[in-house]
Design a protein around this motif. Structure first.
Motif, PDB file in Angstrom:
ATOM      1  N   VAL A 139       0.825  -1.090  -0.194  1.00 26.02           N
ATOM      2  CA  VAL A 139       0.154   0.019  -0.083  1.00 26.02           C
ATOM      3  C   VAL A 139       0.902   1.262   0.049  1.00 26.02           C
ATOM      4  O   VAL A 139       0.683   2.200  -0.766  1.00 26.02           O
ATOM      5  CB  VAL A 139      -0.868  -0.014   1.176  1.00 26.02           C
ATOM      6  CG1 VAL A 139      -1.377   1.410   1.435  1.00 26.02           C
ATOM      7  CG2 VAL A 139      -1.934  -1.232   1.291  1.00 26.02           C
ATOM      8  N   GLN A 140       1.971   1.423   0.658  1.00 20.64           N
ATOM      9  CA  GLN A 140       2.676   2.433   1.026  1.00 20.64           C
ATOM     10  C   GLN A 140       3.914   2.693   0.157  1.00 20.64           C
ATOM     11  O   GLN A 140       4.071   3.780  -0.088  1.00 20.64           O
ATOM     12  CB  GLN A 140       3.295   2.391   2.480  1.00 20.64           C
ATOM     13  CG  GLN A 140       2.126   2.532   3.615  1.00 20.64           C
ATOM     14  CD  GLN A 140       2.664   2.540   4.948  1.00 20.64           C
ATOM     15  OE1 GLN A 140       2.091   3.017   6.016  1.00 20.64           O
ATOM     16  NE2 GLN A 140       3.889   2.373   5.015  1.00 20.64           N
ATOM     17  N   GLU A 141       4.465   1.647  -0.562  1.00 18.26           N
ATOM     18  CA  GLU A 141       5.543   1.688  -1.298  1.00 18.26           C
ATOM     19  C   GLU A 141       5.462   1.354  -2.839  1.00 18.26           C
ATOM     20  O   GLU A 141       5.932   1.844  -3.690  1.00 18.26           O
ATOM     21  CB  GLU A 141       6.708   0.916  -0.657  1.00 18.26           C
ATOM     22  CG  GLU A 141       7.203   1.547   0.741  1.00 18.26           C
ATOM     23  CD  GLU A 141       8.016   0.535   1.336  1.00 18.26           C
ATOM     24  OE1 GLU A 141       8.909  -0.059   0.779  1.00 18.26           O
ATOM     25  OE2 GLU A 141       8.016   0.124   2.661  1.00 18.26           O
ATOM     26  N   VAL A 142       4.610  -0.115  -3.088  1.00 18.00           N
ATOM     27  CA  VAL A 142       4.541  -0.502  -4.212  1.00 18.00           C
ATOM     28  C   VAL A 142       3.694   0.192  -5.242  1.00 18.00           C
ATOM     29  O   VAL A 142       3.861   0.643  -6.342  1.00 18.00           O
ATOM     30  CB  VAL A 142       4.182  -1.895  -4.297  1.00 18.00           C
ATOM     31  CG1 VAL A 142       4.130  -2.464  -5.647  1.00 18.00           C
ATOM     32  CG2 VAL A 142       5.530  -2.676  -3.498  1.00 18.00           C
ATOM     33  N   LEU A 143       2.448   0.344  -4.767  1.00 21.21           N
ATOM     34  CA  LEU A 143       1.422   0.803  -5.619  1.00 21.21           C
ATOM     35  C   LEU A 143       1.531   2.324  -5.938  1.00 21.21           C
ATOM     36  O   LEU A 143       1.412   2.773  -7.278  1.00 21.21           O
ATOM     37  CB  LEU A 143      -0.111   0.868  -4.615  1.00 21.21           C
ATOM     38  CG  LEU A 143      -0.777  -0.510  -5.091  1.00 21.21           C
ATOM     39  CD1 LEU A 143      -2.149  -0.360  -4.356  1.00 21.21           C
ATOM     40  CD2 LEU A 143      -1.070  -0.633  -6.626  1.00 21.21           C
ATOM     41  N   PRO A 144       2.271   3.117  -5.090  1.00 21.51           N
ATOM     42  CA  PRO A 144       2.461   4.524  -5.355  1.00 21.51           C
ATOM     43  C   PRO A 144       3.555   4.511  -6.712  1.00 21.51           C
ATOM     44  O   PRO A 144       3.286   5.452  -7.683  1.00 21.51           O
ATOM     45  CB  PRO A 144       3.103   5.180  -4.165  1.00 21.51           C
ATOM     46  CG  PRO A 144       2.464   4.551  -3.242  1.00 21.51           C
ATOM     47  CD  PRO A 144       2.330   3.183  -3.621  1.00 21.51           C
ATOM     48  N   ALA A 145       4.378   3.680  -6.782  1.00 22.57           N
ATOM     49  CA  ALA A 145       5.478   3.742  -7.690  1.00 22.57           C
ATOM     50  C   ALA A 145       4.881   3.192  -9.037  1.00 22.57           C
ATOM     51  O   ALA A 145       5.198   3.791 -10.240  1.00 22.57           O
ATOM     52  CB  ALA A 145       6.609   2.861  -7.317  1.00 22.57           C
ATOM     53  N   ALA A 146       3.997   1.945  -8.936  1.00 26.56           N
ATOM     54  CA  ALA A 146       3.163   1.290 -10.118  1.00 26.56           C
ATOM     55  C   ALA A 146       2.455   2.425 -10.869  1.00 26.56           C
ATOM     56  O   ALA A 146       2.351   2.580 -11.977  1.00 26.56           O
ATOM     57  CB  ALA A 146       2.643  -0.011  -9.621  1.00 26.56           C
ATOM     58  N   ILE A 147       1.622   3.158  -9.981  1.00 26.88           N
ATOM     59  CA  ILE A 147       0.539   4.222 -10.550  1.00 26.88           C
ATOM     60  C   ILE A 147       1.407   5.260 -11.081  1.00 26.88           C
ATOM     61  O   ILE A 147       0.982   5.676 -12.445  1.00 26.88           O
ATOM     62  CB  ILE A 147      -0.296   4.364  -9.360  1.00 26.88           C
ATOM     63  CG1 ILE A 147      -1.155   3.494  -8.878  1.00 26.88           C
ATOM     64  CG2 ILE A 147      -1.276   5.487 -10.103  1.00 26.88           C
ATOM     65  CD1 ILE A 147      -1.822   3.712  -7.577  1.00 26.88           C
ATOM     66  N   TYR A 148       2.380   5.709 -10.673  1.00 20.39           N
ATOM     67  CA  TYR A 148       3.154   6.928 -11.030  1.00 20.39           C
ATOM     68  C   TYR A 148       3.707   6.657 -12.310  1.00 20.39           C
ATOM     69  O   TYR A 148       3.553   7.354 -13.487  1.00 20.39           O
ATOM     70  CB  TYR A 148       4.153   7.344 -10.182  1.00 20.39           C
ATOM     71  CG  TYR A 148       4.868   8.662 -10.565  1.00 20.39           C
ATOM     72  CD1 TYR A 148       4.556   9.784 -10.700  1.00 20.39           C
ATOM     73  CD2 TYR A 148       6.158   8.346 -11.090  1.00 20.39           C
ATOM     74  CE1 TYR A 148       5.282  10.774 -11.327  1.00 20.39           C
ATOM     75  CE2 TYR A 148       6.944   9.326 -11.580  1.00 20.39           C
ATOM     76  CZ  TYR A 148       6.487  10.652 -11.791  1.00 20.39           C
ATOM     77  OH  TYR A 148       7.287  11.530 -12.152  1.00 20.39           O
ATOM     78  N   ILE A 149       4.372   5.597 -12.468  1.00 24.58           N
ATOM     79  CA  ILE A 149       5.095   5.030 -13.646  1.00 24.58           C
ATOM     80  C   ILE A 149       4.191   4.898 -14.758  1.00 24.58           C
ATOM     81  O   ILE A 149       4.178   5.159 -16.050  1.00 24.58           O
ATOM     82  CB  ILE A 149       6.022   3.921 -13.461  1.00 24.58           C
ATOM     83  CG1 ILE A 149       7.158   4.406 -12.879  1.00 24.58           C
ATOM     84  CG2 ILE A 149       6.382   3.274 -14.942  1.00 24.58           C
ATOM     85  CD1 ILE A 149       7.979   5.544 -13.473  1.00 24.58           C
ATOM     86  N   TYR A 150       2.868   4.082 -14.536  1.00 25.94           N
ATOM     87  CA  TYR A 150       1.903   3.830 -15.448  1.00 25.94           C
ATOM     88  C   TYR A 150       1.459   5.153 -16.280  1.00 25.94           C
ATOM     89  O   TYR A 150       1.138   5.115 -17.427  1.00 25.94           O
ATOM     90  CB  TYR A 150       0.687   3.219 -14.972  1.00 25.94           C
ATOM     91  CG  TYR A 150      -0.212   2.598 -15.859  1.00 25.94           C
ATOM     92  CD1 TYR A 150      -0.201   1.439 -16.473  1.00 25.94           C
ATOM     93  CD2 TYR A 150      -1.369   3.566 -16.166  1.00 25.94           C
ATOM     94  CE1 TYR A 150      -1.123   1.073 -17.427  1.00 25.94           C
ATOM     95  CE2 TYR A 150      -2.338   3.002 -17.004  1.00 25.94           C
ATOM     96  CZ  TYR A 150      -2.232   1.996 -17.597  1.00 25.94           C
ATOM     97  OH  TYR A 150      -3.099   1.462 -18.676  1.00 25.94           O
TER      98      TYR A 150
END
Length: 237
Positions: A177-188
């Motif tokens: 929730v805190q680390e992985v999803l923010p990166a995935a969403i941003y790069i997408y």
């Protein structure tokens, strides 16, 4: 219902040396902070397109749900299950799953260390670069799903193949929730160039000398701020 607004301002990173990147003034999401009370329950998590966790709310289901707010009228639900549908929510899900498998930890001298958000962003970028590439066999794969499942990523890792099972672990869920999803969403949603066009990454500390020599025939890219031996050296053909 509990709704929280999170501070986590985007961090500005400037990398020196034109041999590495052209990322002056580019931003990437920091680690987001979710309340422990929410993490211990089933909840809905709402992110902005730049990876900021905007709000959370408990739900009455037995599963967590993840969303990206596009505008006032559109919300995308991120799906973590296998699917043949090529839609935003499924594609973000595939990217998030492989980022979990590749970037939650790394080992140095038999000790476990956390990977930084910047490193995670760089890993995600290489996957997107491969998806967008027209070189060699990469040109045959134009979705995150096809790139991840056909071009050599960790498709057999537990974190990738069984996301709901491993996220029953409270620490894994929290970091997702805190680390992985923010990166995935941003790069997408955003185009970046932190990696100088890299389409892969290696960890020399885990490689045999012969294997490393084979990779040295490619263009190896060391990125300031990322340990090139114990973390990752990036590469492209």
């Amino acid at each position: 219902m509990s709704t929280i607004l999170l501070i986590g301002l985007n961090t500005i990173i400037t990398l020196f040396g034109t041999n590495y990147t052209n990322t002056n003034n580019e931003t990437f999401p920091e680690k987001q902070i979710a309340e422990e009370q929410i993490l211990l329950q089933s909840a809905n998590y709402y992110y902005s397109q730049n990876g900021k966790l905007i709000k959370t709310e408990t739900n009455n289901s037995e599963a967590d749900k993840y969303f990206v707010i596009i505008d006032q009228d559109r919300v995308i639900e991120i799906k973590l299950t296998n699917s043949n549908k090529i839609v935003h929510g499924n594609e973000i899900g595939y990217l998030a799953r492989i980022l979990s498998a590749e970037t939650l930890i790394y080992e140095k001298n038999d000790k476990v260390y956390n990977i930084s958000m910047f490193t995670r962003i760089c890993i995600a970028e290489t996957i997107k670069n491969r998806k967008n590439s027209n070189l060699g066999f990469y040109k045959n794969y134009k979705t995150f799903k096809s790139v991840i499942t056909n071009t050599g990523y960790a498709t057999n890792a537990k974190q990738y193949t069984k996301p709901f099972t491993w996220m029953e672990n409270k620490i894994a869920k929290k970091r997702f929730v805190q680390e992985v999803l923010p990166a995935a969403i941003y790069i997408y949603f955003y185009n970046t160039n932190h990696t100088n066009g890299a389409t892969g990454f290696i960890t020399p500390a885990k490689m045999s000398t012969d294997m490393y020599q084979k990779f040295k025939k490619r263009t190896l890219i060391e990125i300031p701020g990322i340990d090139p031996f114990y973390e990752f050296t990036f590469w492209r053909y």
